[in-house]
Design a protein around this motif. Structure first.
Motif, PDB file in Angstrom:
ATOM      1  N   ALA A 160      18.445   2.551   5.680  1.00  0.00           N
ATOM      2  CA  ALA A 160      19.880   2.445   5.643  1.00  0.00           C
ATOM      3  C   ALA A 160      20.438   1.040   5.427  1.00  0.00           C
ATOM      4  N   ARG A 161      21.742   1.052   5.347  1.00  0.00           N
ATOM      5  CA  ARG A 161      22.413  -0.570   5.397  1.00  0.00           C
ATOM      6  C   ARG A 161      23.213  -0.722   6.451  1.00  0.00           C
ATOM      7  N   VAL A 162      22.964  -2.039   7.031  1.00  0.00           N
ATOM      8  CA  VAL A 162      24.003  -2.359   8.103  1.00  0.00           C
ATOM      9  C   VAL A 162      25.389  -2.510   7.590  1.00  0.00           C
ATOM     10  N   VAL A 163      26.333  -1.794   8.272  1.00  0.00           N
ATOM     11  CA  VAL A 163      27.663  -2.079   7.704  1.00  0.00           C
ATOM     12  C   VAL A 163      28.554  -2.795   8.746  1.00  0.00           C
ATOM     13  N   SER A 164      28.200  -2.839   9.946  1.00  0.00           N
ATOM     14  CA  SER A 164      28.552  -3.594  10.958  1.00  0.00           C
ATOM     15  C   SER A 164      27.573  -4.505  11.754  1.00  0.00           C
ATOM     16  N   SER A 165      27.700  -5.756  11.520  1.00  0.00           N
ATOM     17  CA  SER A 165      26.530  -6.483  11.907  1.00  0.00           C
ATOM     18  C   SER A 165      26.137  -6.415  13.303  1.00  0.00           C
ATOM     19  N   ILE A 166      24.686  -6.117  13.652  1.00  0.00           N
ATOM     20  CA  ILE A 166      24.147  -5.822  14.947  1.00  0.00           C
ATOM     21  C   ILE A 166      23.813  -7.279  15.502  1.00  0.00           C
ATOM     22  N   ALA A 167      24.491  -7.633  16.582  1.00  0.00           N
ATOM     23  CA  ALA A 167      24.229  -9.170  17.303  1.00  0.00           C
ATOM     24  C   ALA A 167      22.880  -8.948  18.120  1.00  0.00           C
ATOM     25  N   SER A 168      22.321 -10.120  18.667  1.00  0.00           N
ATOM     26  CA  SER A 168      21.122  -9.816  19.361  1.00  0.00           C
ATOM     27  C   SER A 168      21.560  -9.245  20.715  1.00  0.00           C
ATOM     28  N   GLY A 169      20.726  -8.104  21.039  1.00  0.00           N
ATOM     29  CA  GLY A 169      21.050  -7.325  22.172  1.00  0.00           C
ATOM     30  C   GLY A 169      22.164  -6.449  22.259  1.00  0.00           C
ATOM     31  N   GLN A 170      22.957  -6.360  21.147  1.00  0.00           N
ATOM     32  CA  GLN A 170      24.182  -5.726  21.083  1.00  0.00           C
ATOM     33  C   GLN A 170      23.999  -4.489  20.092  1.00  0.00           C
ATOM     34  N   GLU A 171      25.204  -3.652  19.983  1.00  0.00           N
ATOM     35  CA  GLU A 171      25.100  -2.497  18.926  1.00  0.00           C
ATOM     36  C   GLU A 171      26.028  -2.968  17.746  1.00  0.00           C
ATOM     37  N   GLY A 172      25.530  -2.318  16.525  1.00  0.00           N
ATOM     38  CA  GLY A 172      26.298  -2.477  15.460  1.00  0.00           C
ATOM     39  C   GLY A 172      26.613  -0.900  14.710  1.00  0.00           C
ATOM     40  N   ARG A 173      26.520  -0.924  13.253  1.00  0.00           N
ATOM     41  CA  ARG A 173      26.835   0.180  12.970  1.00  0.00           C
ATOM     42  C   ARG A 173      25.989   0.267  11.486  1.00  0.00           C
ATOM     43  N   ILE A 174      25.423   1.662  10.938  1.00  0.00           N
ATOM     44  CA  ILE A 174      24.493   1.609   9.857  1.00  0.00           C
ATOM     45  C   ILE A 174      25.141   2.690   8.983  1.00  0.00           C
ATOM     46  N   SER A 175      24.837   2.682   7.778  1.00  0.00           N
ATOM     47  CA  SER A 175      25.368   3.845   6.851  1.00  0.00           C
ATOM     48  C   SER A 175      24.088   4.199   6.141  1.00  0.00           C
ATOM     49  N   PHE A 176      24.007   5.554   5.860  1.00  0.00           N
ATOM     50  CA  PHE A 176      23.017   5.872   4.647  1.00  0.00           C
ATOM     51  C   PHE A 176      23.147   7.361   4.527  1.00  0.00           C
ATOM     52  N   ASP A 177      22.557   7.835   3.310  1.00  0.00           N
ATOM     53  CA  ASP A 177      22.620   8.997   2.603  1.00  0.00           C
ATOM     54  C   ASP A 177      21.788   9.834   3.225  1.00  0.00           C
ATOM     55  N   TYR A 178      22.135  11.087   3.611  1.00  0.00           N
ATOM     56  CA  TYR A 178      21.308  12.187   4.315  1.00  0.00           C
ATOM     57  C   TYR A 178      21.820  13.473   3.458  1.00  0.00           C
ATOM     58  N   GLY A 179      21.000  14.173   2.852  1.00  0.00           N
ATOM     59  CA  GLY A 179      21.310  15.304   1.766  1.00  0.00           C
ATOM     60  C   GLY A 179      22.369  14.784   1.101  1.00  0.00           C
ATOM     61  N   ASN A 180      23.403  15.628   1.197  1.00  0.00           N
ATOM     62  CA  ASN A 180      24.676  15.171   0.374  1.00  0.00           C
ATOM     63  C   ASN A 180      25.542  14.361   0.962  1.00  0.00           C
ATOM     64  N   GLU A 181      25.391  14.277   2.228  1.00  0.00           N
ATOM     65  CA  GLU A 181      26.301  13.420   3.008  1.00  0.00           C
ATOM     66  C   GLU A 181      26.262  12.144   3.295  1.00  0.00           C
ATOM     67  N   ARG A 182      27.117  11.308   3.678  1.00  0.00           N
ATOM     68  CA  ARG A 182      27.255   9.886   3.848  1.00  0.00           C
ATOM     69  C   ARG A 182      27.188   9.739   5.438  1.00  0.00           C
ATOM     70  N   ARG A 183      26.197   9.312   6.321  1.00  0.00           N
ATOM     71  CA  ARG A 183      26.307   9.278   7.703  1.00  0.00           C
ATOM     72  C   ARG A 183      26.607   8.070   8.149  1.00  0.00           C
ATOM     73  N   THR A 184      27.158   7.602   9.395  1.00  0.00           N
ATOM     74  CA  THR A 184      27.244   6.328   9.810  1.00  0.00           C
ATOM     75  C   THR A 184      26.995   6.576  11.340  1.00  0.00           C
ATOM     76  N   LEU A 185      25.886   5.612  11.951  1.00  0.00           N
ATOM     77  CA  LEU A 185      25.688   5.720  13.193  1.00  0.00           C
ATOM     78  C   LEU A 185      25.689   4.396  13.926  1.00  0.00           C
ATOM     79  N   ARG A 186      25.897   4.465  15.137  1.00  0.00           N
ATOM     80  CA  ARG A 186      25.588   2.888  15.874  1.00  0.00           C
ATOM     81  C   ARG A 186      24.157   2.632  15.830  1.00  0.00           C
ATOM     82  N   ALA A 187      23.909   1.317  15.998  1.00  0.00           N
ATOM     83  CA  ALA A 187      22.596   1.059  15.642  1.00  0.00           C
ATOM     84  C   ALA A 187      22.400  -0.235  16.608  1.00  0.00           C
ATOM     85  N   ARG A 188      21.140  -0.205  17.013  1.00  0.00           N
ATOM     86  CA  ARG A 188      20.497  -1.564  17.681  1.00  0.00           C
ATOM     87  C   ARG A 188      19.337  -1.991  17.118  1.00  0.00           C
ATOM     88  N   SER A 189      19.046  -3.222  17.305  1.00  0.00           N
ATOM     89  CA  SER A 189      17.683  -3.675  16.410  1.00  0.00           C
ATOM     90  C   SER A 189      16.693  -3.247  17.522  1.00  0.00           C
TER      91      SER A 189
END
Length: 175
Positions: A112-141
């Motif tokens: 996936a690719r980080v679309v909103s930076s993930i700070a140390s101990g914080q959440e950010g957002r990632i985006s990736f393709d799954y099948g025919n759809e583009r998904r965006t999720l909250r993410a932690r390191s």
């Protein structure tokens, strides 16, 4: 007639071995409604009929007339196929217990690719393709380190709508 019974028996055994080696499932074409895995139930039925017909025909040919042995072996073959059909239907209806995937790890290893930076101990957002759809999720390191926007990451697990990720460069160094 005995040659027919022996040939039937051998053919049934060979079909049975093929079922054991390759199974009776087949993949259907993608894009077709209801596509997935279907069972070819006729294969074990053919094997069961051939084995039952061959064994019964060979056994009855010594005690009965040729016509009597043929009729008796056809009946035994049909009964054998009926029993195997019952077994196949019963085994198909059993719930799968050992092949259930843990939903958290279905996308493990997906890039996936980080679309909103993930700070140390914080959440950010990632985006990736799954099948025919583009998904965006909250993410932690995974190691609670900062990951900058645009960085390629590898998904470790997803819990709810929160993905735990690790930078691709770290994964690549371990490979």
């Amino acid at each position: 007639m005995i040659a027919l019974y022996i040939a039937s028996f051998i053919a049934g055994l060979l079909i049975g071995v093929a079922v054991m080696l390759f199974g009776i499932e087949r993949r259907t074409r993608a894009g077709v409604p209801g596509a997935g895995v279907s069972l070819r139930r006729w294969i074990p039925l053919a094997a069961a009929f051939a084995v039952g017909f061959g064994v019964a025909g060979y056994s009855f040919s010594r005690a009965l007339s040729a016509a009597g042995a043929l009729v008796a072996s056809l009946v035994v073959g049909a009964v054998t196929a009926g029993l195997v059909y019952w077994l196949v239907v019963k085994s198909e209806s059993m719930p799968v217990e050992h092949d259930v995937d843990d939903e958290r790890y279905v996308l493990q290893g997906h890039v996936a690719r980080v679309v909103s930076s993930i700070a140390s101990g914080q959440e950010g957002r990632i985006s990736f393709d799954y099948g025919n759809e583009r998904r965006t999720l909250r993410a932690r390191s995974l190691d609670d380190i900062a990951v900058g926007e645009g960085t390629e990451v590898v998904i470790e697990r997803i819990e709810g709508d929160l993905a735990y990720v690790e930078p691709w460069l770290q994964v690549e160094q371990r490979l």
